[in-house]
Design an enzyme around this catalytic site. Structure first.
Site, PDB file in Angstrom:
ATOM      1  N   GLU A   1      24.469  33.487   2.603  1.00 16.56           N
ATOM      2  CA  GLU A   1      24.158  32.398   1.671  1.00 16.56           C
ATOM      3  C   GLU A   1      24.056  32.911   0.238  1.00 16.56           C
ATOM      4  O   GLU A   1      24.438  32.246  -0.707  1.00 16.56           O
ATOM      5  CB  GLU A   1      22.833  31.747   2.074  1.00 16.56           C
ATOM      6  CG  GLU A   1      22.355  30.663   1.138  1.00 16.56           C
ATOM      7  CD  GLU A   1      21.148  29.921   1.692  1.00 16.56           C
ATOM      8  OE1 GLU A   1      20.478  30.452   2.597  1.00 16.56           O
ATOM      9  OE2 GLU A   1      20.890  28.803   1.213  1.00 16.56           O
TER      10      GLU A   1
ATOM     11  N   GLU B   1      18.171  23.280   8.876  1.00 16.41           N
ATOM     12  CA  GLU B   1      19.028  22.447   8.035  1.00 16.41           C
ATOM     13  C   GLU B   1      20.270  22.049   8.815  1.00 16.41           C
ATOM     14  O   GLU B   1      20.318  20.993   9.389  1.00 16.41           O
ATOM     15  CB  GLU B   1      19.397  23.164   6.727  1.00 16.41           C
ATOM     16  CG  GLU B   1      18.199  23.264   5.794  1.00 16.41           C
ATOM     17  CD  GLU B   1      18.563  23.522   4.354  1.00 16.41           C
ATOM     18  OE1 GLU B   1      19.374  22.786   3.795  1.00 16.41           O
ATOM     19  OE2 GLU B   1      18.012  24.486   3.788  1.00 16.41           O
TER      20      GLU B   1
ATOM     21  N   PRO C   1       0.832  -1.195   0.000  1.00 13.12           N
ATOM     22  CA  PRO C   1       0.000   0.000   0.000  1.00 13.12           C
ATOM     23  C   PRO C   1       0.866   1.244   0.000  1.00 13.12           C
ATOM     24  O   PRO C   1       1.949   1.260   0.590  1.00 13.12           O
ATOM     25  CB  PRO C   1      -0.795  -0.123   1.297  1.00 13.12           C
ATOM     26  CG  PRO C   1      -0.050  -1.107   2.132  1.00 13.12           C
ATOM     27  CD  PRO C   1       0.728  -1.974   1.217  1.00 13.12           C
TER      28      PRO C   1
HETATM   29  C1  BGC Z   1      21.608  24.537   1.457  1.00  7.98           C
HETATM   30  C2  BGC Z   1      22.779  24.756   0.557  1.00  7.98           C
HETATM   31  C3  BGC Z   1      22.917  23.469  -0.209  1.00  7.98           C
HETATM   32  C4  BGC Z   1      21.717  23.432  -1.102  1.00  7.98           C
HETATM   33  C5  BGC Z   1      21.720  22.366  -2.105  1.00  7.98           C
HETATM   34  C6  BGC Z   1      20.414  24.469   0.583  1.00  7.98           C
HETATM   35  O1  BGC Z   1      19.233  24.447   1.241  1.00  7.98           O
HETATM   36  O2  BGC Z   1      21.542  25.485   2.456  1.00  7.98           O
HETATM   37  O3  BGC Z   1      23.878  25.307   1.095  1.00  7.98           O
HETATM   38  O4  BGC Z   1      24.099  23.256  -0.835  1.00  7.98           O
HETATM   39  O5  BGC Z   1      20.533  23.447  -0.350  1.00  7.98           O
HETATM   40  O6  BGC Z   1      20.742  22.573  -2.993  1.00  7.98           O
END
Ligand code: BGC
Length: 835
Positions: free
Chosen positions: A693, A430, A23
């Site tokens: 970032e 993350e 399932p």
């Molecule tokens: C991270 C990045 C990472 C990336 C990959 C992000 O959310 O913070 O540093 O390399 O995803 O797609």
């Protein structure tokens, strides 16, 4: 990543689940969106489902007639935090474990071999053992768990002793990943674990081994909630004074449960442990609302509070964290997404109380405190900076304060993102071992800190995270299939690139031996996925968050070549001739196929973006007679963009050396010597104390937008290697032979750098003087160097006051391009070049 798909008005979330054998099941998390300033969380509670695919089923207009209401399998931990039963798949409640034992005589020597899941803190007779935090560290837990060894001779005594441990969730069971931290190494029912073997030798010759067994007792600890992302709540009223000391009355403690499935394969601590390396005091305290205090620590950093307070019993003090403030002076937390980053301390009300959370950390600069009995001062809360703590390594300084400041930010970015493994960021939901980031930043990180053991450990994690078919996940440790994206180029290629850098910078051949089988498996995996053009063109995250995007599949092909080519080199070094031949041929075939498909008659690759042209040059894919033209195209594009780069994670790592090596060093310098957008200087102008970032973090919404990602800090590699001119030679790795090739550029008046190689101190320092240039280099014992002097004419150069040709230890090799090459033995040399 879904932002582009959302629009004003009605939206639909549609999921297709396939499962061939049983399932279909689906776990849905929390969807979060950022709408023009408002951060909204959508928790799907009711879904409709159907087993027939109808046209338009995934569009908002679809009428789902005949679809049935599905039951959502949500995170079982939806129960209030801290009340989550131990058996469900949520964070576990922190536990204390204890045992008492007798020793017949004084202790001669005692060692504790100790491990646990997720985190343990070991205590003996009321004292904490060691100063490592987050032990046993993060590995691919399903495969390998580290143990630590402590000399505890001084903590034991004749007579009655007590050993205790406090356990927390950590990386094992906190919950990781975006969408609420749904991913866990711990499977449902897998609780916190602890393993100890205490070996004691006494003066009477007796030997004692105290181990974890059914004689231990357990109790819930005063930590009622602890997760990495959300923070820690400690109710001091639940403390049991003396629990970790002998003669404690443990009558309401329960016997421990022996775990049938013990810890997986254990291994000794592999790299540096995490430690508190510094304490930061607030530089400013404001009160944006009555009773709400905001502490500015002046620096974005990885840390957690240490609170000193005297308050009535039950007083609840809450500390929330953020990287930046809203205009009204309160915290802006939207870019932490689902991570609540909140520590709470409930006072027991007995004099001065000092508390620091044990099992959490986060990146932050600002802390908002509520519940304090009075206005805090500088010492009420300090921040404890914690990260994996290998020794610092190189230094770099120059006459341009902007570059010095950039390096400072880069170093903070690095310290912020070393937590057992290299992480992407330290704040939002993350904090994962994203491998593309780490490989791009690796050389810079090596210049800044002694990364040999840290990377060697992580390389083993990567090998253990590799899939049976050879595919390598994009994050390591891998915490769920959602991030695997099997074989995402430039992320997966860390399996090749990391050991290669460790070899080049530290001369460690053994890491190549250890990595070789895994790298070969990865390269062979890519061979099974080649496109009709003979290239590895699988989707990847590509040149992540650039100014101008470059298509991802050609980037995958470039990295496919790069890994194959490095593998051929590794085989050669390890004396594996057959492998060397095979991979050299495969690499060459890919190189040709790539040039055929992607190199245009105008000497531009792919879409002619800077990254399109940088990577083929950096990886040695361009025919010699076209290299200069390709490099000139990058230079043209940089000029077209007003002297700026347009690169993302991948192109940024190479743009400066590639430009400089092809006669565009001044342009390379210009890219870092500016505070206009996009640049590292721009981030600093906008208040950054680490590396953002994104180049345009300040202009973007908060969703995926950290202010502390080290990846773009990769430009600092060129400070050491280009401006100071210190380069390892892959032919004689580990700085056995050094190539000193400084670029004397722009308005720079002087540069100095040094680096503790395994042979000793390596240093370079240059200074413009009236009509001449002075270059002083120090070459460590038992090594040699080739110094590429910025000079053409031997007659215009002296060394320590003597004509170059007569200087001891110096052999003139002759001119090469616009440089004069000399070979030097170990020692310190002072060249003066008349200009
Ligand atoms: C991270 C990045 C990472 C990336 C990959 C992000 O959310 O913070 O540093 O390399 O995803 O797609």
């Amino acid at each position: 990543g879904a932002a582009a798909n959302l629009r004003p008005g009605r939206n639909v979330i549609a999921v297709r689940v396939t499962n061939s054998t049983g399932p279909a099941g689906l776990t849905l998390g929390i969807f979060q969106s950022y709408f023009g300033g408002e951060f909204e969380t959508i928790t799907p509670t009711e879904w409709l489902c159907s087993d027939k695919l109808a046209k338009g089923w995934n569009t908002p207009k679809f009428s789902a007639k005949g679809w049935v209401k599905a039951k959502v399998v949500g995170q079982p931990g939806d129960a209030p935090w801290g009340e989550v039963a131990q058996e469900v798949d949520g964070p576990r409640r922190s536990q204390m474990l204890r045992k008492e034992f007798e020793l017949p005589a004084e202790v001669v020597r005692a060692r504790a071999y100790v491990s646990g899941l997720g985190y343990y803190e070991l205590r003996l007779n009321g004292f904490r053992v060691g100063d490592d935090v987050f032990t046993p560290g993060w590995t691919q837990y399903e495969k390998r768990i580290q143990y630590q060894v402590y000399d505890v001779t001084d903590l034991l005594k004749i007579g009655r002793n007590a050993v205790g441990a406090i356990l927390g969730n950590g990386w094992w069971s906190s919950g990781l990943g975006w969408a609420g931290g749904m991913e866990r190494h711990a499977k449902p029912g897998e609780n916190l674990r602890f393993l100890l073997q205490l070996e004691v030798e006494c003066t009477d010759g007796s030997k004692h081994v105290i181990v974890t067994d059914s004689s231990w007792a357990a109790h819930l600890s005063p930590i009622v909630e602890d997760t990495l992302y959300h923070g820690e709540t400690h109710d001091a009223r639940l403390e049991q004074p003396g629990w970790d000391k002998p003669r404690f009355d443990a009558k309401d403690w329960q016997p421990v449960k022996i775990v049938k499935d013990p810890l997986r394969k254990l291994c000794a601590q592999r790299g540096p442990t995490l430690r508190v390396t510094e304490e930061l005091y607030p530089v400013k305290i404001t009160e944006p609302k009555p009773g709400v205090y905001v502490l500015d620590f002046g620096q974005n950093h990885p840390g957690r509070p240490k609170l000193t307070v005297k308050a009535p019993r039950g007083t609840t003090i809450r500390m929330v964290h953020a990287e930046y403030l809203k205009p009204d002076g309160t915290l802006e937390r939207a870019n932490y997404r689902s991570a609540r980053v909140t520590d709470t301390y409930i006072c027991k009300g007995s004099g001065v109380e000092v508390w620091e959370p044990r099992f959490t950390y986060r990146g932050f600069r600002y802390m908002q405190v509520t519940g304090l009995p009075s206005k805090p001062d500088r010492t009420t809360i300090v921040s404890r900076v914690l990260h994996s703590a290998p020794p610092m390594a190189g230094t770099f300084e120059c006459s341009n304060p902007l570059l010095n400041r950039i390096l400072k930010n880069v170093r903070w970015g690095q310290r912020s993102n070393m937590h057992s493994v290299p992480t992407d960021c330290p704040q939002r939901d993350e904090r994962l071992g994203w491998m593309g980031d780490a490989q791009a930043f690796a050389p810079t990180s090596i210049w800044n800190m002694d990364m040999a053991l840290f990377f060697t450990k992580w390389m083993r994690d990567i090998l253990e995270a590799q899939q049976p078919d050879g595919a390598v996940p994009g994050v390591c440790p891998n915490v769920g299939d959602w991030v695997i994206g099997p074989g995402r180029s430039a992320w997966a290629d860390a399996i090749t690139i990391i050991p290669w850098y460790v070899y080049v910078y530290y001369g460690d051949r053994q890491i190549l031996e250890q990595a070789f089988p895994g790298v070969r498996k990865w390269v062979e995996y890519m061979q099974t996925k080649l496109s009709k053009d003979g290239l590895y063109e699988e989707p990847t995250w590509g040149d992540w968050v650039p100014v101008e995007p470059t298509p991802d599949r050609p980037i995958a092909a470039m990295f496919g070549y790069h890994s194959t080519n490095l593998l051929a080199h590794m085989a050669q070094i390890l004396g594996k001739k057959k492998d060397a031949d095979r991979y050299r041929k495969l690499a060459e075939a890919q190189r040709r196929a790539f040039n055929k498909k992607y190199l245009k008659p105008d000497n531009n690759y792919v879409t002619a973006t800077q990254t399109s042209n940088i990577l083929p040059l950096a990886f040695g894919m361009v025919e010699p007679d076209r290299q200069q033209a390709v490099a000139d195209n990058i230079a043209k594009d940089v000029k077209k963009h007003g002297g700026h780069h347009t690169t993302g994670f991948l192109g940024t790592a190479f743009i400066l050396p590639v430009l400089a090596q092809h006669g565009h060093a001044d342009l390379a310098y210009g890219i870092v010597n500016t505070d206009e957008y996009p640049s590292l200087g721009y981030m600093i102008k906008k208040g950054a104390t680490t590396i953002w970032e994104r180049w345009n973090t300040d202009q973007m919404g908060p969703g995926m937008n950290s202010r502390n990602h080290f990846a773009f800090g990769s430009m600092a590699q060129w400070f050491y290697e280009g401006l100071a001119g210190l380069n390892p030679d892959p032919e004689q790795p580990g700085f056995k032979h050094v190539i000193v090739r400084p670029y004397i550029v722009g308005d720079l008046k002087w540069v100095r750098a040094d680096y503790p190689t395994l042979y000793g101190r390596l240093a370079s320092e240059w200074k413009r003087e009236k009509g001449s240039l002075r270059l002083r280099v120090t070459i460590p014992p038992n090594t040699t160097a080739t110094v590429c002097l910025p000079a053409r004419d031997v007659a215009r150069v002296t060394e320590s006051g003597q004509p170059l040709t007569q200087a001891p230890g110096v052999t003139v090799k002759g001119p090469e391009g616009d440089r004069l090459l000399v070979r030097v033995a170990a020692g310190t040399y002072e060249f003066v070049i008349q200009q």
